[in-house]
Motif scaffolding. Sequence first.
Motif, mmCIF file in Angstrom:
data_model
loop_
_atom_site.group_PDB
_atom_site.id
_atom_site.type_symbol
_atom_site.label_atom_id
_atom_site.label_comp_id
_atom_site.label_asym_id
_atom_site.label_seq_id
_atom_site.Cartn_x
_atom_site.Cartn_y
_atom_site.Cartn_z
ATOM 1 N N ASP A 119 -70.239 59.252 -123.015
ATOM 2 C CA ASP A 119 -70.200 57.797 -122.816
ATOM 3 C C ASP A 119 -68.775 57.252 -122.872
ATOM 4 O O ASP A 119 -68.413 56.352 -122.104
ATOM 5 C CB ASP A 119 -71.063 57.096 -123.868
ATOM 6 N N ALA A 122 -67.059 57.985 -119.634
ATOM 7 C CA ALA A 122 -67.560 57.107 -118.566
ATOM 8 C C ALA A 122 -66.960 55.716 -118.692
ATOM 9 O O ALA A 122 -66.566 55.099 -117.685
ATOM 10 C CB ALA A 122 -69.089 57.031 -118.632
ATOM 11 N N GLU A 123 -66.852 55.219 -119.945
ATOM 12 C CA GLU A 123 -66.286 53.884 -120.145
ATOM 13 C C GLU A 123 -64.809 53.857 -119.769
ATOM 14 O O GLU A 123 -64.336 52.894 -119.138
ATOM 15 C CB GLU A 123 -66.467 53.463 -121.599
ATOM 16 N N LEU A 154 -63.159 55.946 -117.684
ATOM 17 C CA LEU A 154 -62.938 56.192 -116.257
ATOM 18 C C LEU A 154 -63.384 55.040 -115.379
ATOM 19 O O LEU A 154 -63.005 54.976 -114.203
ATOM 20 C CB LEU A 154 -63.653 57.481 -115.843
ATOM 21 N N THR A 155 -64.180 54.142 -115.913
ATOM 22 C CA THR A 155 -64.584 52.955 -115.140
ATOM 23 C C THR A 155 -63.803 51.708 -115.543
ATOM 24 O O THR A 155 -64.114 50.609 -115.063
ATOM 25 C CB THR A 155 -66.092 52.692 -115.326
ATOM 26 N N ASP A 156 -62.800 51.889 -116.402
ATOM 27 C CA ASP A 156 -61.975 50.760 -116.840
ATOM 28 C C ASP A 156 -60.859 50.524 -115.824
ATOM 29 O O ASP A 156 -59.820 51.185 -115.852
ATOM 30 C CB ASP A 156 -61.385 51.056 -118.224
ATOM 31 N N VAL A 157 -61.074 49.591 -114.921
ATOM 32 C CA VAL A 157 -60.095 49.318 -113.873
ATOM 33 C C VAL A 157 -59.067 48.272 -114.300
ATOM 34 O O VAL A 157 -58.112 48.005 -113.556
ATOM 35 C CB VAL A 157 -60.797 48.845 -112.583
ATOM 36 N N TRP A 193 -56.855 52.639 -115.462
ATOM 37 C CA TRP A 193 -56.295 53.085 -114.185
ATOM 38 C C TRP A 193 -54.923 52.488 -113.895
ATOM 39 O O TRP A 193 -54.045 53.188 -113.360
ATOM 40 C CB TRP A 193 -57.281 52.810 -113.050
#
Length: 303
Positions: free
Chosen positions: A64, A67-68, A70-73, A77
Amino acid sequence: MSSPSTGSGRVGGFLNRHRKWVLAGPALIFVVAMLAFPLAWTLYLSVTDASGSVRADKTFIGLDNYAEVLTDVERFWPAVGRTVVFTVGAIALEVVFGMIIALLLWRPFRGQGLVRVAILLPLVATPVAVGMMWLLIFEPTIGAANQFLELIRIPAQGWISDPDQALPTLIFVDVWQWTPMVTLILMAGLTALPGEPDEAARVDGASGWQRFWHVTLPLLAPTVIAAVLLRSIDALKTFDILYATKGKGGGSAHEVETLNIYAYGLSFDYNEYGLSSAVLIIFFLMIVAVVAVLVLRRGKAAP
């Protein structure tokens, strides 16, 4: 039954045949243990909901955190992008300037020793001290950099205090401090090069640029890649200069927030140890990938 002297002789023979491993073994075991435990602990924290305190009760949550992250734009990133820009920009400039300086110092000249000492001075200072020194130089109102620009009729710049200029400015600071290291590595490589290929190219009428591009640079390629490898690892992990100059979050707009600064903030500002551990594991895998690529390139470049 073999005699004791025979048994001791076999042991002695084994130790003699494998003496390099026997002598280096204790240090190798110590280093592996010091690396393995922090890495294993970080990996464990990355799959838990650890927060507030590392001693608090933790719950296994699988991937989890990854996932959190790697989806933090908004933060992750952009931090990856800044890390790549800082590393690639610094390494490219350091290799170019390091090569130029190494070529200038390759041939003996009067005062060469003094010039070499002067070039190595930036390596003497600690990164935090370097960061604070340049922070004063680039101070927008009283800094020496803007005072110099005023003398040559150029408008004052924001430098480190300007969100748009902070990252390029800190790349310059890193280049100022670490170009001497690249220069040393390249000078060692140049000194070890055979002189016959260059002499043959000179006899054939090749110009200085042609000799460098077609003879010296291909022979020096493994050394260049070694310098890039060493500096890439350091540049990817840069923390001192960035934190000393911009503080928490890499500035008010996170303008110099690299992955190191981002992970540090998650750990010590927000106490999100699970998330920060996931960031560090991802960062570790990125560094391993970069090192693997450079090592493979160096193997292909070796004569």
